[in-house]
Every structure is written in C-alpha cells, then in structure tokens.
Design a protein around this motif. Structure first.
Motif, PDB file in Angstrom:
ATOM      1  N   THR A  67      -5.765 -63.990 -69.375  1.00  0.00           N
ATOM      2  CA  THR A  67      -6.746 -64.896 -69.391  1.00  0.00           C
ATOM      3  C   THR A  67      -7.823 -64.775 -68.528  1.00  0.00           C
ATOM      4  N   ALA A  68      -8.854 -65.462 -68.905  1.00  0.00           N
ATOM      5  CA  ALA A  68     -10.179 -65.293 -68.075  1.00  0.00           C
ATOM      6  C   ALA A  68     -10.073 -66.242 -67.176  1.00  0.00           C
ATOM      7  N   ALA A  69     -10.404 -66.242 -65.916  1.00  0.00           N
ATOM      8  CA  ALA A  69     -10.461 -67.169 -64.708  1.00  0.00           C
ATOM      9  C   ALA A  69     -11.576 -66.892 -63.768  1.00  0.00           C
ATOM     10  N   GLY A  70     -12.018 -67.944 -63.226  1.00  0.00           N
ATOM     11  CA  GLY A  70     -13.214 -67.661 -62.205  1.00  0.00           C
ATOM     12  C   GLY A  70     -12.402 -67.094 -60.795  1.00  0.00           C
ATOM     13  N   HIS A  71     -13.099 -66.235 -60.345  1.00  0.00           N
ATOM     14  CA  HIS A  71     -12.416 -65.422 -58.974  1.00  0.00           C
ATOM     15  C   HIS A  71     -13.184 -66.136 -57.688  1.00  0.00           C
ATOM     16  N   THR A  72     -12.606 -66.871 -57.042  1.00  0.00           N
ATOM     17  CA  THR A  72     -13.242 -67.784 -55.885  1.00  0.00           C
ATOM     18  C   THR A  72     -12.975 -66.974 -54.689  1.00  0.00           C
ATOM     19  N   ASP A  73     -11.940 -65.965 -54.327  1.00  0.00           N
ATOM     20  CA  ASP A  73     -11.836 -65.044 -53.203  1.00  0.00           C
ATOM     21  C   ASP A  73     -12.892 -64.387 -52.932  1.00  0.00           C
ATOM     22  N   ASP A  74     -13.125 -64.348 -51.609  1.00  0.00           N
ATOM     23  CA  ASP A  74     -14.403 -63.309 -50.978  1.00  0.00           C
ATOM     24  C   ASP A  74     -13.588 -61.686 -51.287  1.00  0.00           C
ATOM     25  N   LEU A  75     -14.300 -61.043 -50.734  1.00  0.00           N
ATOM     26  CA  LEU A  75     -13.876 -59.574 -50.609  1.00  0.00           C
ATOM     27  C   LEU A  75     -12.589 -59.211 -49.868  1.00  0.00           C
ATOM     28  N   ALA A  76     -12.877 -59.752 -48.593  1.00  0.00           N
ATOM     29  CA  ALA A  76     -11.712 -59.462 -47.588  1.00  0.00           C
ATOM     30  C   ALA A  76     -10.280 -60.346 -47.932  1.00  0.00           C
ATOM     31  N   THR A  77     -10.352 -61.311 -48.598  1.00  0.00           N
ATOM     32  CA  THR A  77      -9.386 -62.169 -48.993  1.00  0.00           C
ATOM     33  C   THR A  77      -8.761 -61.270 -50.165  1.00  0.00           C
ATOM     34  N   THR A  78      -9.604 -60.920 -51.127  1.00  0.00           N
ATOM     35  CA  THR A  78      -9.133 -60.312 -52.439  1.00  0.00           C
ATOM     36  C   THR A  78      -8.413 -58.839 -51.919  1.00  0.00           C
ATOM     37  N   VAL A  79      -9.089 -58.010 -51.118  1.00  0.00           N
ATOM     38  CA  VAL A  79      -8.247 -56.848 -50.796  1.00  0.00           C
ATOM     39  C   VAL A  79      -7.038 -57.021 -50.334  1.00  0.00           C
ATOM     40  N   ASP A  80      -6.725 -58.243 -49.207  1.00  0.00           N
ATOM     41  CA  ASP A  80      -5.461 -58.515 -48.739  1.00  0.00           C
ATOM     42  C   ASP A  80      -4.592 -59.018 -49.733  1.00  0.00           C
ATOM     43  N   THR A  81      -5.062 -59.915 -50.598  1.00  0.00           N
ATOM     44  CA  THR A  81      -4.168 -60.417 -51.661  1.00  0.00           C
ATOM     45  C   THR A  81      -3.707 -59.164 -52.772  1.00  0.00           C
ATOM     46  N   VAL A  82      -4.499 -58.135 -53.137  1.00  0.00           N
ATOM     47  CA  VAL A  82      -3.801 -56.936 -53.664  1.00  0.00           C
ATOM     48  C   VAL A  82      -2.853 -56.251 -52.986  1.00  0.00           C
ATOM     49  N   ARG A  83      -3.330 -56.048 -51.722  1.00  0.00           N
ATOM     50  CA  ARG A  83      -2.291 -55.312 -50.693  1.00  0.00           C
ATOM     51  C   ARG A  83      -0.907 -56.043 -50.599  1.00  0.00           C
ATOM     52  N   ASP A  84      -1.134 -57.298 -50.422  1.00  0.00           N
ATOM     53  CA  ASP A  84       0.225 -58.171 -50.330  1.00  0.00           C
ATOM     54  C   ASP A  84       1.058 -58.212 -51.610  1.00  0.00           C
ATOM     55  N   MET A  85       0.374 -58.438 -52.824  1.00  0.00           N
ATOM     56  CA  MET A  85       0.931 -58.409 -53.901  1.00  0.00           C
ATOM     57  C   MET A  85       1.697 -57.130 -54.437  1.00  0.00           C
ATOM     58  N   LEU A  86       0.896 -56.076 -54.217  1.00  0.00           N
ATOM     59  CA  LEU A  86       1.559 -54.623 -54.209  1.00  0.00           C
ATOM     60  C   LEU A  86       2.772 -54.322 -53.504  1.00  0.00           C
ATOM     61  N   THR A  87       2.804 -54.823 -52.104  1.00  0.00           N
ATOM     62  CA  THR A  87       3.809 -54.479 -51.192  1.00  0.00           C
ATOM     63  C   THR A  87       4.932 -55.074 -51.675  1.00  0.00           C
ATOM     64  N   GLY A  88       4.958 -56.461 -52.154  1.00  0.00           N
ATOM     65  CA  GLY A  88       6.125 -57.548 -52.731  1.00  0.00           C
ATOM     66  C   GLY A  88       6.601 -56.523 -53.883  1.00  0.00           C
ATOM     67  N   ILE A  89       5.731 -56.194 -54.941  1.00  0.00           N
ATOM     68  CA  ILE A  89       6.046 -55.753 -56.166  1.00  0.00           C
ATOM     69  C   ILE A  89       6.959 -54.434 -55.932  1.00  0.00           C
ATOM     70  N   VAL A  90       6.421 -53.554 -54.934  1.00  0.00           N
ATOM     71  CA  VAL A  90       7.209 -52.358 -54.853  1.00  0.00           C
ATOM     72  C   VAL A  90       8.486 -52.697 -54.181  1.00  0.00           C
ATOM     73  N   ARG A  91       8.400 -53.523 -53.283  1.00  0.00           N
ATOM     74  CA  ARG A  91       9.687 -54.024 -52.429  1.00  0.00           C
ATOM     75  C   ARG A  91      10.642 -54.326 -53.692  1.00  0.00           C
TER      76      ARG A  91
END
Length: 607
Positions: free
Chosen positions: A225-249
């Motif tokens: 689904t389409a949704a607004g993205h309110t995170d800034d760049l730094a938060t977006t990068v950290d979120t992707v990193r955190d999500m991937l770490t949890g997914i790989v775990r």
C-alpha cells in the motif's frame, strides 16, 4: 522447506485413489528428500515431501490435530519465522504442543483463528489445511509469493501442488497449453495467477483460497500500500538497518547447517555481513564462477566487473569460510543438467545456462548446507536495476526488463501463423496497462515520484515473481532451502514508501541500503555498480548452443517447428560466437528448452 500436494473430490472416497495421491506426492521428492507421507479420509487426500530444517524428528507431515468435531490436517511448505512467538501466544490460549516445529504452530494457529491465520504469520509459506468439521480446504500463499502454490478445479473439487508437475500427475488434469499459455511463455510478463497450463492456476502472492461443497472462493489478504513517509534520511537508514538485522536474525534459525550466497554485490554482501555478526561461528559462503572467466573477463553493458574478486574481498573482510563453485562448459552443457532445469521449471522459460549454472551452484551448496541466505530481491525493493536510473527506459510504456534483456524480441521467434493468433505484442501492451492501473499511489505526489512508484510496483509484482520462481525451482530441485531476507513484507512495505529522491540521495542505486551497510563492508564493495547474475563468456559454450539449436530447427519432425520459425533464427546459427550477445543466445537457449519440454511433458499445444 518441502513439497505439498493434495486432492479434494466431494463425490469420491479418496482412500480408493491413494495410488494417485502417492504418484502426485512422488513428483515432489526433490523438494523434500528427507521423508514423505500421504493422508486420506473420505473426500480429501493430502501429500507431503519433507526437507527437514526445524525439529528434525517431530515435524512429520501431513500433520493432524484432533478436535471434538473431527480432524484438521495440514500439509505445509516454508518457514514461519515468528513461530516461537506465536507458540507462546497460543499456549497462553490453551493450545498444547507435541513438537518444536513451526508446522504445528501454523496448524494450531488455524484452530485459533481460522483462515485469518495468514494475518499472524511472518515468513515464506504455502500450505493446505483440510478441515473435516466443515469439509473445507484452505490454500494459502505468503505475502510476497516466495513459495509457490498451484491448483486446478475439477468437477467436484480441486487438485493442488507446490508445482504443476504434481497436479499433472493426476489423470483428471489435462496437459493442454492454449494461446494464453503461449503468451506467458513468449511474452515474459508473468501475469499473476497464470500458470501456462490451461487447467492450472497459480495462487497469487498474498492470496488464499477456500474450497467448500458450495464452491471455491479466492481472496487477497495482503498487498503493498501507499503511505506517507515521515522519517528523515538518518532515521530511514537506521530503520532499514535495524529491520534487516532483525530479519536476518530470524532467518538464521535452523537445526541444520546454514550458509550465505555471496556474489560480492552489495545485497548478498550485506546479508553475509549481518549473518556473520549475529553468529558465534564463521558463516560458510558460496559463489558461482566459470573456468578462466576472471582472467578472460570482457565487460559489457550489463556486467562491468567479474564477481569473484569482490566475493573474496567480502569473505576476507567479514571472515567467512568461502567456497567458489567453478563451472566449465561441459558442466553447463551436460544433458542431465539442462533436463533437470527444465523439469524443475515445468515450462520452457529459455533461461538456459542461467538456470543450469544456478542449479549447479545450489547442488554444490547442498553438499555442505541445507539452508542458504540470499540477497535476492533487494534490487526490486530498493530500485537497484539500471532501468530505474535510465530516463528513457523510465518513460517508455513497456515492462522495463524487456527493454534491457531484449525479451521483447523473443516473440518474433514464432511462426507467422502462431504469432497472428497469439499476438504477443498486444498481450504485452494490455498486461502493462493493467499493471499500471494496479499501482498504489499517493494524492499530490510529483509526476516523478508517481512514475517511480509505478516502476517499483510493477517490478515487485511482476518481475520479482520471475526471479523468486527461478530461485525456488532451482534450489528445491536440489533439496536446498534458500531464504530471502529482503522479501520480508514489513521491509518491502516500508521501502516502497521511501521517496525516490531519498532512495537515490547519493546519486547511485540503492542509496539507503548502501548507507545502512556503510560500517559493515569495504568501500570497494560499497561503491561497486550493480552487476547481474553472472553468465559464461566461453566461446565453446556458445558454439555448442548454436549447434544444438541448429539441429532442432533443421529436424522436420521436431514439435518445436510447430511454434518456431527457423528462418527467423537462421542468422544466429552462423553468427561469430565471440560476438553472440546474451540476448540472441537466449533465443537459441529457448529452442533447446522447448525441445526438452515437449519430450518431458508431451503438452497438447494449440493456438
């Protein structure tokens, strides 16, 4: 990972048809080499072939649960990565557990939530549940379509399986391939639900189907689904990193040896680095290479660098136990390998050496590991392909992969009378238009953002299906389970809504992903441009493909001649092999695959 199949026939006692269910189940042996079983009661029969990954002793299937009103039975393929969390929730609700397997968790979750079980699962899965209490069958497929599931309606029920070959083993199902099937073979558009075979349908990603004595209904339970993205760049990068770490775990959970597929590209390198950081012992990593390719490598418009040097750099940097599966032309040309690849696919997709080499890579990996983590799908999720960054391709109203690979020209292989009736060109145009109308967008978006959403969405819903199906078929043909962290639906949903300007903030492809990996990988890998899955450049391989295709096209008795116009391909048979690009070579590869397909499946083709 496993192979599932089954049959519901409300007017039969399938105990008397058990031999057919056994035949159907036997076709899934490669997907499940460790064990097999068949369950039948009255109008229902379920079959299962098991690749044991979690709870090696306790996860035997088909698995049953007794209730006061009757049995509920499951045949299940895949991994529910949140099964331990679900088991805890279900125990609190009074459910007993006899095994440690995720299969039992899914079965018990169905008893608790019915068909809404799919809303509680995170992972890759395809399963069927027969509920004798309501005489109903539930078929379900994961949100991204990582695991396949097909079905065919019959007069009084349904036949289903992980692959069409299981369904075709039932004598009720014909081997007809009509105009729609030919369009799928030659158009390379991957229509959701299409399965090439006239009587068979693929359950689309994120869908379930319920069969009752009153009929069958199919519904979508999840979509991007389409949704607004309110995170800034730094938060977006950290979120992707955190999500991937949890997914790989989560995806490292296994009771059998696991490894990573490491090409030296950003995606596989990041997955490998995360896995290494999460484990106490070195990760085994594997790549595919071709004899003398690194020494004689010739850059082209698709591949600027060979993989091997970068794979070794990453392996040394993160400390994996690295192996290279090196293939020579004889390996790729072996008849049994090409036959295995076509049989695994069920249809003549014509990827030839790209399928054969992947099959051989997976076979080599399977000798040492049962589970492998892959970087597959990061390009679709984060916009890594070259076509995302070429303004001309972005503006062209055609599936972008056809512009890059030249597959739009493969329809011209057809004889004029076949092409006139099949109309591959018109079919592509209609399919593209339909795909565009299904793109979820946001009101008020700029024209650029909206167009990039469209390209991303069509890649996630059409092209990714092609890539996931190839990965699944080649890996399961060797009994290897390949997990794809980038296909976690939560990551896909989040990344889809990252603005395109942010996805490309550093002027390169997959900018956010690159930033998320900045402290894990060496600069040479972080700055490496996208390079597709490797292909051999050996001229002897190309020469042999020319020779084999030429023999088939010259054979007046070959059924291939009923579809393909030899005159249109004649110039490829005499082209200098050193100048035979991958795309024209694919046309010859498809001729060879067609011949094998006719020989193996004996399809009833009409147009």
């Amino acid at each position: 990972m496993c192979g599932v199949t089954g049959w519901v026939s409300y007017e039969r006692d399938l105990m008397k048809e058990r031999h057919i269910l056994l035949d159907m189940t036997e076709t899934m042996t490669a997907r499940g080499p460790d064990a097999g079983g068949v369950w039948t009661r009255g109008p229902a029969g379920l079959g299962h072939r098991r690749l044991a990954v979690i709870d090696l002793d306790g996860g035997v299937q088909p698995m049953t649960a007794a209730t006061p009103s009757g049995e509920v039975v499951i045949t299940y393929s895949g991994e529910a990565y949140n099964f331990e969390e679900l088991r805890g929730r279900l125990r609190e609700r009074g459910h007993p557990f006899l095994t440690r397997s995720d299969t039992e968790v899914v079965l018990r979750a169905y008893l608790e939530w019915g068909e809404a079980v799919v809303d509680h699962l995170t992972g890759m899965y395809a399963f069927a549940i027969w509920d004798s209490r309501s005489r109903s069958l539930l078929l379900a497929r994961d949100r991204m379509g990582i695991k396949p599931l097909y079905y065919a309606r019959t007069r009084d029920g349904v036949v289903f399986g992980s692959e069409p070959k299981a369904i075709l083993a039932n004598p009720l199902i014909s081997r007809k391939v009509g105009p729609d099937g030919l369009r799928e073979i030659f158009a390379v558009v991957s229509t959701p639900g299409a399965a090439v075979w006239e009587d068979i349908r693929e359950l689309p990603a994120g869908h379930l189907a319920v069969l009752t004595p009153d009929g069958l209904r199919e519904r979508r339970y999840w979509e991007i689904t389409a949704a607004g993205h309110t995170d800034d760049l730094a938060t977006t990068v950290d979120t992707v990193r955190d999500m991937l770490t949890g997914i790989v775990r989560d995806q490292l959970v296994s009771d059998v040896p696991r490894c990573s597929l490491l090409s030296g590209g950003l995606d596989s390198s990041l997955v490998t680095a995360l896995a290494t950081a999460l484990l106490d012992t070195p990760v085994s990593s594997f790549e595919v290479d071709f004899a003398d390719q690194e020494r004689n490598f010739r850059p082209d418009h698709m591949r600027g660098t060979p993989d091997s040097p970068y794979a070794r750099i990453v392996a040394d940097h993160v400390g994996t136990d690295h192996s290279s599966i090196v293939l020579d032309p004889a390996d790729l040309l072996a008849e049994e390998v090409r036959v295995a690849a076509v049989r695994a696919r069920d249809v003549p997709v014509g990827w030839g050496e790209l399928d054969s080499s992947l099959y051989l890579l997976f076979r080599g990996v399977r000798a040492r590991s049962t589970v492998a983590l892959s970087g597959e799908s990061a390009d679709e999720v984060f916009g890594g392909y070259g076509w995302f960054h070429d303004p001309g391709m972005v503006a062209t109203p055609m599936f972008p992969w056809l512009l890059v690979t030249g597959d739009h020209a493969l329809g011209s292989m057809l004889r004029p009378d076949v092409e006139a009736k099949v109309d591959v060109t018109g079919f592509r145009a209609d399919s593209y238009s339909d795909a565009m109308t299904r793109t979820p967008v946001l009101p008020g978006e700029s024209a650029v953002e909206r167009r990039m959403r469209q390209i991303l969405h069509v890649c996630l819903t059409r092209w990714l299906r092609v890539m996931l199906d190839r990965k699944d078929r080649m890996s399961m043909a060797t009994g290897l389970e390949v997990r794809v962290p980038f296909c976690d639906h939560r990551l896909v949903q989040y990344a889809y809504n990252i603005p395109w300007s942010m996805k490309t903030f550093d002027g390169m492809e997959k900018s956010v992903l690159r930033a998320a990996a900045r402290d894990l990988l060496p600069d040479s890998v972080l700055q490496r441009r996208k390079s597709p899955y490797p292909s051999t450049q050996n001229v002897s391989y190309c020469a042999e493909i020319q020779r084999r295709a030429g023999e088939i096209l010259a054979d007046r008795h070959s059924p291939v001649g009923a579809l393909v116009d030899a005159r249109k391909l004649s110039h490829l048979l005499t082209m200098d092999v050193e100048k035979l690009p991958l795309v024209p070579r694919a046309a010859l590869e498809r001729v060879i695959d067609l011949e094998i397909w006719f020989r193996l499946y004996k399809p009833e083709v009409s147009w």
